[in-house]
Design an enzyme around this catalytic site. Structure first.
Site, PDB file in Angstrom:
ATOM      1  N   TYR A  88     -12.172   7.819 -15.229  1.00  0.00           N
ATOM      2  CA  TYR A  88     -12.442   6.590 -14.301  1.00  0.00           C
ATOM      3  C   TYR A  88     -12.883   5.152 -15.264  1.00  0.00           C
ATOM      4  CZ  TYR A  88     -13.497   3.536 -10.313  1.00  0.00           C
ATOM      5  OH  TYR A  88     -13.784   2.467  -9.395  1.00  0.00           O
ATOM      6  N   ASP A 140       0.738  -1.419  -0.126  1.00  0.00           N
ATOM      7  CA  ASP A 140      -0.025   0.140   0.090  1.00  0.00           C
ATOM      8  C   ASP A 140       0.963   1.339  -0.068  1.00  0.00           C
ATOM      9  OD1 ASP A 140      -3.248   0.243   0.896  1.00  0.00           O
ATOM     10  OD2 ASP A 140      -2.042   2.045   0.947  1.00  0.00           O
ATOM     11  N   VAL A 177     -19.470  -0.747  -3.578  1.00  0.00           N
ATOM     12  CA  VAL A 177     -18.761  -1.442  -2.593  1.00  0.00           C
ATOM     13  C   VAL A 177     -18.506  -0.674  -1.225  1.00  0.00           C
ATOM     14  CG1 VAL A 177     -17.188  -3.013  -1.864  1.00  0.00           C
ATOM     15  CG2 VAL A 177     -17.558  -2.970  -4.256  1.00  0.00           C
TER      16      VAL A 177
HETATM   17  N1  LIG Z   1     -15.664   0.684  -3.363  1.00  0.00           N
HETATM   18  C1  LIG Z   1     -16.234   0.679  -4.768  1.00  0.00           C
HETATM   19  O1  LIG Z   1     -17.384   0.981  -4.667  1.00  0.00           O
HETATM   20  C2  LIG Z   1     -15.631   0.196  -5.977  1.00  0.00           C
HETATM   21  C3  LIG Z   1     -16.171  -0.205  -7.087  1.00  0.00           C
HETATM   22  C4  LIG Z   1     -15.624  -0.543  -8.261  1.00  0.00           C
HETATM   23  C5  LIG Z   1     -14.271  -0.797  -8.340  1.00  0.00           C
HETATM   24  N2  LIG Z   1     -13.418  -0.337  -7.109  1.00  0.00           N
HETATM   25  C6  LIG Z   1     -12.196  -0.580  -7.201  1.00  0.00           C
HETATM   26  O2  LIG Z   1     -11.642  -1.352  -6.049  1.00  0.00           O
HETATM   27  C7  LIG Z   1     -10.406  -1.096  -5.931  1.00  0.00           C
HETATM   28  C8  LIG Z   1     -10.193  -0.751  -4.485  1.00  0.00           C
HETATM   29  O3  LIG Z   1     -11.067   0.146  -3.941  1.00  0.00           O
HETATM   30  P1  LIG Z   1     -11.753   0.359  -2.483  1.00  0.00           P
HETATM   31  O4  LIG Z   1     -12.897   0.907  -2.643  1.00  0.00           O
HETATM   32  O5  LIG Z   1     -11.231  -0.569  -1.872  1.00  0.00           O
HETATM   33  O6  LIG Z   1     -10.459   1.793  -1.777  1.00  0.00           O
HETATM   34  P2  LIG Z   1     -10.038   2.101  -0.639  1.00  0.00           P
HETATM   35  O7  LIG Z   1     -10.069   3.455  -0.870  1.00  0.00           O
HETATM   36  O8  LIG Z   1     -10.738   1.357   0.311  1.00  0.00           O
HETATM   37  O9  LIG Z   1      -8.597   1.444  -0.328  1.00  0.00           O
HETATM   38  C9  LIG Z   1      -7.723   1.658  -1.602  1.00  0.00           C
HETATM   39  C10 LIG Z   1      -6.356   1.450  -0.945  1.00  0.00           C
HETATM   40  O10 LIG Z   1      -5.371   1.579  -2.173  1.00  0.00           O
HETATM   41  C11 LIG Z   1      -4.201   2.495  -1.680  1.00  0.00           C
HETATM   42  N3  LIG Z   1      -3.738   2.963  -2.872  1.00  0.00           N
HETATM   43  C12 LIG Z   1      -4.284   4.068  -3.445  1.00  0.00           C
HETATM   44  N4  LIG Z   1      -3.285   4.334  -4.435  1.00  0.00           N
HETATM   45  C13 LIG Z   1      -2.172   3.534  -4.549  1.00  0.00           C
HETATM   46  C14 LIG Z   1      -1.190   3.216  -5.202  1.00  0.00           C
HETATM   47  N5  LIG Z   1      -0.902   4.335  -6.016  1.00  0.00           N
HETATM   48  N6  LIG Z   1      -0.250   2.548  -4.767  1.00  0.00           N
HETATM   49  C15 LIG Z   1      -0.235   1.623  -3.863  1.00  0.00           C
HETATM   50  N7  LIG Z   1      -1.620   1.921  -2.832  1.00  0.00           N
HETATM   51  C16 LIG Z   1      -2.539   2.521  -3.337  1.00  0.00           C
HETATM   52  C17 LIG Z   1      -4.875   3.260  -0.644  1.00  0.00           C
HETATM   53  O11 LIG Z   1      -3.863   3.802   0.380  1.00  0.00           O
HETATM   54  C18 LIG Z   1      -6.103   2.432   0.214  1.00  0.00           C
HETATM   55  O12 LIG Z   1      -5.437   1.735   1.061  1.00  0.00           O
HETATM   56  C19 LIG Z   1      -9.924   0.112  -6.799  1.00  0.00           C
HETATM   57  O13 LIG Z   1      -9.449  -0.097  -7.846  1.00  0.00           O
HETATM   58  C20 LIG Z   1     -11.370   0.809  -6.990  1.00  0.00           C
HETATM   59  O14 LIG Z   1     -11.357   1.661  -8.361  1.00  0.00           O
HETATM   60  C21 LIG Z   1     -14.206   0.083  -5.875  1.00  0.00           C
END
Ligand SMILES: NC(=O)c1ccc[n+]([C@@H]2O[C@H](COP(=O)([O-])OP(=O)(O)OC[C@H]3O[C@@H](n4cnc5c(N)ncnc54)[C@H](O)[C@@H]3O)[C@@H](O)[C@H]2O)c1
Length: 247
Positions: free
Chosen positions: A153, A42, A185
């Site tokens: 996005y 992370d 999510v």
């Molecule tokens: N939450 C949703 O509804 C949803 C829906 C579709 C897709 N996603 C995708 O799921 C993935 C995770 O999302 P989430 O909701 O769990 O997010 P989150 O914000 O809870 O967690 C994301 C984590 O990634 C880390 N991070 C961000 N950029 C980074 C980088 N450049 N290098 C290393 N670490 C990095 C952050 O520090 C954080 O700990 C993402 O790719 C997001 O686009 C999320």
């Protein structure tokens, strides 16, 4: 809950990016429960360490790696550290990526969100991967069905799906490649969204009537990585409670 067997070999290594929160953390925790050793990468080193502490409390093994997956030097150093501390990485989950609400210039967003997935994967494969290697990229319903307010996005998530198909078609001697496309999510980045007007309207269109829990996505990722899915290659699996079939 019943005991779940995914067919993993105990002690195999899975690398999860963005493992300090949300979907990445859930994937790391559930993977460790299934006997995998976890490299929890992370950008936020403290968040990665907190995930690793939770894995340890549950009796699993994990390594925290502070790395920005959009920075080539961090990726090289992160792989060197992971390989020296845990050994060869058999499974990769490219999960890290910025929130759709982030304000990025388009080219920069493509570099940090899609370029990072390609660089992570390329670096991993270039070092040679164990037999049975598999990866899952985290795309989004925004990549196949839903258009987002931010121009970058949905474009980036479609790109991740496309890159996954490239890997599945042309790198299948090295790796089995799939993607997941989550809907809404319940992770920190969507805090409060379900209570908002647009969140409420979206929920009404989701047949299962709720947001996903991070575990809902984690278990699908782990299935796609696992030997149980050994003939699944090149798919983009929607995990959206049926949201997109109602669009
Ligand atoms: N939450 C949703 O509804 C949803 C829906 C579709 C897709 N996603 C995708 O799921 C993935 C995770 O999302 P989430 O909701 O769990 O997010 P989150 O914000 O809870 O967690 C994301 C984590 O990634 C880390 N991070 C961000 N950029 C980074 C980088 N450049 N290098 C290393 N670490 C990095 C952050 O520090 C954080 O700990 C993402 O790719 C997001 O686009 C999320």
């Amino acid at each position: 809950m019943p005991t779940i067997h995914f067919g993993f070999t105990a002690g195999d290594v899975v690398l999860v990016t963005g493992a300090g929160s949300g979907i990445g953390r859930a994937t790391a925790l559930r993977a460790a429960e299934l006997g995998l050793r976890v490299a929890a990468w992370d950008l936020d080193g403290d968040a990665a360490a907190a995930t690793v502490a939770r894995v340890g409390e549950a009796g699993g093994t994990a390594l925290a790696v502070r790395a920005d997956v959009s920075a080539a030097a961090d990726i090289a150093a992160g792989f060197a550290e992971t390989r020296s501390r845990l050994g060869a990485v058999r499974y990769l989950v490219n999960n890290a990526g910025p929130a759709s609400s982030g304000e990025y210039e388009f080219d920069e967003a493509v570099r940090i969100s899609l370029g990072s997935v390609r660089r992570m994967t390329g670096t991993w494969l270039s070092g040679g991967v164990p037999e049975g290697a598999a990866l899952v990229n985290v795309a989004s319903v925004a990549g196949n069905i839903v258009g987002t307010a931010s121009d970058w996005y949905c474009a980036v998530k479609a790109g991740i799906a496309g890159y996954t198909r490239h890997l599945a078609a042309y790198r299948s001697q090295e790796v089995r490649a799939n993607a997941v496309a989550p809907g809404m999510v319940d992770t920190p980045r969507l805090a409060g969204f379900a209570q908002s007007d647009i969140g409420q309207r979206t929920l009404q269109r989701i047949p299962l009537g709720r947001m996903a829990e991070p575990d809902d996505i984690a278990y699908a990722i782990l299935f796609l990585l696992s030997p149980l899915a050994s003939y699944v290659n090149g798919t983009v699996l929607p995990i959206d409670g049926g949201w997109t079939v109602t669009q």
